[in-house]
Enzyme design. Structure first.
Site, short mmCIF file in Angstrom:
data_model
loop_
_atom_site.label_atom_id
_atom_site.label_comp_id
_atom_site.label_asym_id
_atom_site.label_seq_id
_atom_site.Cartn_x
_atom_site.Cartn_y
_atom_site.Cartn_z
N CYS A 1 21.31 -83.27 96.76
CA CYS A 1 20.68 -82.10 96.14
C CYS A 1 21.66 -81.51 95.15
CB CYS A 1 20.32 -81.07 97.20
SG CYS A 1 19.64 -79.55 96.49
N ASN B 1 19.50 -89.22 101.48
CA ASN B 1 18.27 -89.15 102.26
C ASN B 1 18.26 -90.23 103.33
OD1 ASN B 1 16.22 -87.28 100.72
ND2 ASN B 1 17.25 -88.46 99.14
N ARG C 1 12.92 -89.97 92.40
CA ARG C 1 13.06 -88.56 92.06
C ARG C 1 14.22 -87.93 92.81
NH1 ARG C 1 13.29 -83.65 94.58
NH2 ARG C 1 11.64 -84.31 96.00
N ASP C 2 14.11 -87.81 94.10
CA ASP C 2 15.15 -87.16 94.90
C ASP C 2 16.41 -88.01 94.95
OD1 ASP C 2 16.20 -85.14 96.45
OD2 ASP C 2 15.31 -85.84 98.31
N HIS D 1 11.38 -84.62 106.10
CA HIS D 1 12.26 -85.08 105.03
C HIS D 1 13.70 -84.90 105.53
CE1 HIS D 1 13.08 -85.45 100.52
NE2 HIS D 1 14.28 -85.12 101.02
N HIS E 1 17.86 -85.79 105.86
CA HIS E 1 19.07 -86.30 105.23
C HIS E 1 20.03 -86.73 106.34
CE1 HIS E 1 18.76 -84.81 100.85
NE2 HIS E 1 17.56 -84.68 101.40
#
Length: 303
Positions: free
Chosen positions: A243, A252, A14-15, A210, A212
């Site tokens: 993003c 990430n 997803r991300d 989370h 990065h």
């Protein structure tokens, strides 16, 4: 105290894929997810039911989840998905999914750019979504982005992040993931932010981090969070991601890099490092570029 076991929350499908310039086929996405599950990752966030206008890379979300359910049965329906609003929740409910996530912002500017809502208005959008999901028996995770810095507003006050995060969590979420969306966090900042959340009454078990790796600090920040007792970390196979609404956000924290760190600390996680590395190399072939993960590059050897 550093936890003896950590849960890796895999966000690559997803991300990781949402920021790709090219569109990856549904079949490749489904195989990617299945490979990650087979590698022992306990949670794999599969996709997002965001409108295709905003994230065209995930326009096939329903097809992906239907295919996973066909191949994996209930295990496929157990995979979490992001739902931006009630329309996204409707789609998840139609498919019989069991785990959803909402994605909020700690800053005014990002809320406007990402959600088309003000910082306060976002809660009016999330409240009925979370309420309906919980009433239907679904688990809900809440993300809060821009917890450490915002490309338009700069440093984000810790009390502002705590206020937004607690408000999101208190809507009915089971876990709150704190995002360093543009990767500007530092180990000391991580310690201060987690401390502020616990002082506000939240348990470390309710928090996930989370990170990065924009400034190369993701692993240092992970170790700092481990020292504060955090036991759930979001990561993306091969370090994929970014993003679409924050151009300064790079990849990430790589799942492989996180596993290597945890192995070195003797922390259990249940993930097969070799299998994840092979999966990231396979996906890199489909993307047409090498993985940004340092561990993948090291274990893959010279090209």
């Amino acid at each position: 105290m550093i936890p003896s076991r950590v849960t890796i929350y895999e966000v690559g499908p997803r991300d990781g894929l949402q920021n790709e310039k090219g569109v990856i086929s549904t079949e490749v996405k489904v195989e990617f997810i299945q490979r990650l599950v087979a590698a022992g990752l306990p949670i794999v966030e599969a996709t997002s039911f965001v409108h295709p206008k905003w994230v065209p890379q995930l326009a096939d979300a329903a097809e992906v989840m239907t295919s996973l359910a066909d191949r994996m049965g209930d295990a496929g329906r157990d995979l979490p998905v992001l739902v931006p609003n009630e329309r996204g929740l409707d789609r998840a409910l139609e498919l019989g999914l069991k785990h959803v996530a909402v994605f909020g912002s700690a800053t005014e500017t990002f809320a406007q750019k990402n959600l088309n809502r003000s910082l306060d208005e976002q809660f009016a959008m999330f409240e009925p979504t979370v309420k309906r999901a919980r009433a239907a028996g679904l688990d809900v995770r809440a993300y809060v982005s821009m917890c450490f810095g915002d490309p338009w507003e700069g440093a984000v006050p810790i009390d502002q992040v705590v206020g937004v995060g607690k408000r999101l969590f208190d809507l009915g979420a089971s876990q709150l993931s704190l995002g360093d969306t543009i990767g500007v966090g530092t180990a000391g900042h991580v310690k201060q932010l987690i401390g502020a959340f616990t002082e506000a009454g939240m348990r470390t078990d309710d928090l996930a981090m989370h990170f990065h790796d924009t400034y190369g600090q993701a692993l240092a920040n992970t170790f700092s969070a481990l020292q504060e007792g955090i036991s759930t970390f979001d990561a993306s196979a091969g370090g994929l991601g970014g993003c679409p609404y924050a151009k300064s956000a790079t990849g990430n924290l790589a799942t492989e890099d996180l596993v290597w760190l945890l192995d070195g600390l003797g922390i259990e996680h249940g993930v097969d490092l070799g299998a994840v590395v092979a999966t990231s190399q396979w996906m890199a072939g489909h993307l047409g570029r090498p993985s940004p993960s340092a561990v993948v590059r090291a274990l893959a050897g010279p090209a």
